[in-house]
Scaffold this motif. Structure first.
Motif, PDB file in Angstrom:
ATOM      1  N   VAL A 199       0.838  -1.204   0.000  1.00  0.00           N
ATOM      2  CA  VAL A 199       0.000   0.000   0.000  1.00  0.00           C
ATOM      3  C   VAL A 199       0.873   1.255   0.000  1.00  0.00           C
ATOM      4  O   VAL A 199       0.637   2.210  -0.762  1.00  0.00           O
ATOM      5  N   PRO A 248      -1.278   5.485   2.252  1.00  0.00           N
ATOM      6  CA  PRO A 248      -1.782   4.739   3.403  1.00  0.00           C
ATOM      7  C   PRO A 248      -2.507   5.602   4.425  1.00  0.00           C
ATOM      8  O   PRO A 248      -3.179   5.066   5.319  1.00  0.00           O
ATOM      9  N   PHE A 299      -7.699   3.545   2.865  1.00  0.00           N
ATOM     10  CA  PHE A 299      -6.599   2.629   3.146  1.00  0.00           C
ATOM     11  C   PHE A 299      -6.360   2.475   4.647  1.00  0.00           C
ATOM     12  O   PHE A 299      -5.905   1.416   5.096  1.00  0.00           O
ATOM     13  N   LEU A 312      -6.452  -3.325  -4.520  1.00  0.00           N
ATOM     14  CA  LEU A 312      -5.995  -2.059  -3.948  1.00  0.00           C
ATOM     15  C   LEU A 312      -6.422  -0.872  -4.808  1.00  0.00           C
ATOM     16  O   LEU A 312      -6.785   0.188  -4.278  1.00  0.00           O
TER      17      LEU A 312
END
Length: 399
Positions: free
Chosen positions: A39, A45, A50, A199
């Protein structure tokens, strides 16, 4: 013929046998810290989406997941997520190889000739190519060309038991014709190449409560099982389980809560926060629907849920805990499910078969076993069986 004292009153309904099981994980392991690194490499992040995903990652209860390639190689390090075409090409090499390893384990335990396999039943949701990967597996194993092949699609995590159900129906049909049938059933999923797509889906989300958490749960794996009807059993064959009964159901009003959809950039996973509630509420009615016939077929009139070891698909801690609470199960009854979830996470369709394979290494256990899994639909699959013998076991891994 019958073996191991099958009851006389069941002669009109020839029994079905599981005579070989094989599980195969790839050798590379992926811990929660690796997802955090991924990530940080490709996304922010500190974004709300996230932050939520990484919180799930830290609290999932999964210590490691299996990957077909090392973390520092392959799709995890490309600038862009792989396309659906790249995923297809990769699966048809790495997925087929992994499946063949699992099949060889199951066939070795059975001990018969590969040429005596009459049918294959396969499933995957991480490949959609034609011809199906089951043909490639059959060719690599050297199975006969006039094999009856069935490839299931669209059943997701429920696939491991869906192929058992399909195999059982094939075997029963052959028994009605008084013909021997031997089915090699197998499942394989490569989920790790899709993590970059997962993601990217999180990065694009507009609703934090609906983020895609698949990247924190899924790994790679394959499993295989050999099943025979009574007409195919020889004096040399030794059954592991007697398959007694099975069922499937679709939970009303749940169509959009779980899915795995094909996009140009990969597969898009749909998992709503309500899935654990739906699965918890579905497992008891399905079990109670199967229990009377199981009692009759096994002459065990007082059985209840506590008399079974449970091979439950480890879809996540909430699903495992929900099923445990709904059925009032002990940790011991779910010992294989909890161990596979902790050490390898969720590998979709093969996972319930891997749990069943693991269960037979964890002590003598209960005579009766129930397996259950859930998939898109929402669908529930369940199978009830009896142990026949303890067998030598080859641990899954990079064998």
């Amino acid at each position: 013929m019958t073996i191991n004292g099958a009851h006389n009153h069941l002669q009109a309904e020839p029994p079905l046998w599981i005579v070989g099981l094989g599980a195969q994980y790839p050798p590379y392991l992926f811990g929660p810290e690796k997802l955090e690194q991924m990530v940080a490499k490709f996304h922010d992040p500190e974004s709300a989406a996230f932050k939520k995903l990484l919180a799930v990652n830290r609290s999932s209860g999964i210590e490691t997941r299996a990957l077909v390639r090392p973390y520092d190689k392959g799709f995890t390090n490309l600038t862009n997520p792989p396309t659906i075409c790249e995923l297809d090409v990769f699966y048809r090499q790495a997925g087929v190889d992994l499946t063949v390893q699992a099949c060889r384990k199951a066939l070795k335990e059975w001990g018969g000739s590969y040429q005596d396999i009459t049918h294959t039943v396969a499933v995957t949701c991480t490949n959609a190519g034609n011809p199906g990967y089951d043909l490639l597996v059959a060719q690599k194993l050297g199975l006969r060309s006039n094999l009856d092949r069935i490839l299931l699609h669209g059943v997701g995590c429920a696939g491991g038991l869906a192929i058992i159900r399909a195999a059982a129906q094939i075997l029963n049909g052959a028994s009605l014709r008084r013909k021997p049938a031997r089915v090699l059933a197998f499942a394989c999923e490569l989920c790790s190449p899709n993590v970059r797509c997962d993601l990217a889906d999180v990065a694009a989300t507009r609703y934090i409560d609906e983020i895609n958490i698949a990247g924190a749960l899924f790994g790679d794996g394959a499993a295989a099982v050999v099943l025979c009807n009574d007409f195919a059993m020889t004096p040399e064959d030794q059954a592991i389980f007697r398959l007694v009964d099975w069922a499937n159901d679709t939970i009303p009003g749940t169509y959009g809560h779980m899915g795995f959809l094909t996009d140009p950039t990969g597969f898009r996973t749909v998992l709503s926060k309500d899935v654990p509630t739906f699965t918890k509420n579905a497992i008891k009615p399905t079990f109670e629907r199967l229990l009377p016939s199981f009692r009759e077929r096994t002459d065990q009139g007082e059985l209840d849920a506590l008399d079974f070891d449970w091979a439950l698909h480890p879809g996540g801690t909430a699903i495992i805990d929900g099923a445990q609470n709904s059925m009032n199960l002990s940790n011991d009854q779910l010992r294989a499910t909890k161990e596979i979830y902790r050490t390898r996470g969720n590998s979709s369709s093969p996972t319930v078969l891997i749990v069943l394979d693991k269960l037979r290494t964890m002590g003598t256990g209960r005579e009766n076993v129930v397996a259950a899994s859930f998939g898109p639909g929402l669908a529930i699959e369940m199978a009830m069986m009896q142990r026949v013998r303890c067998s030598s076991y080859e641990e899954f891994g990079d064998v």
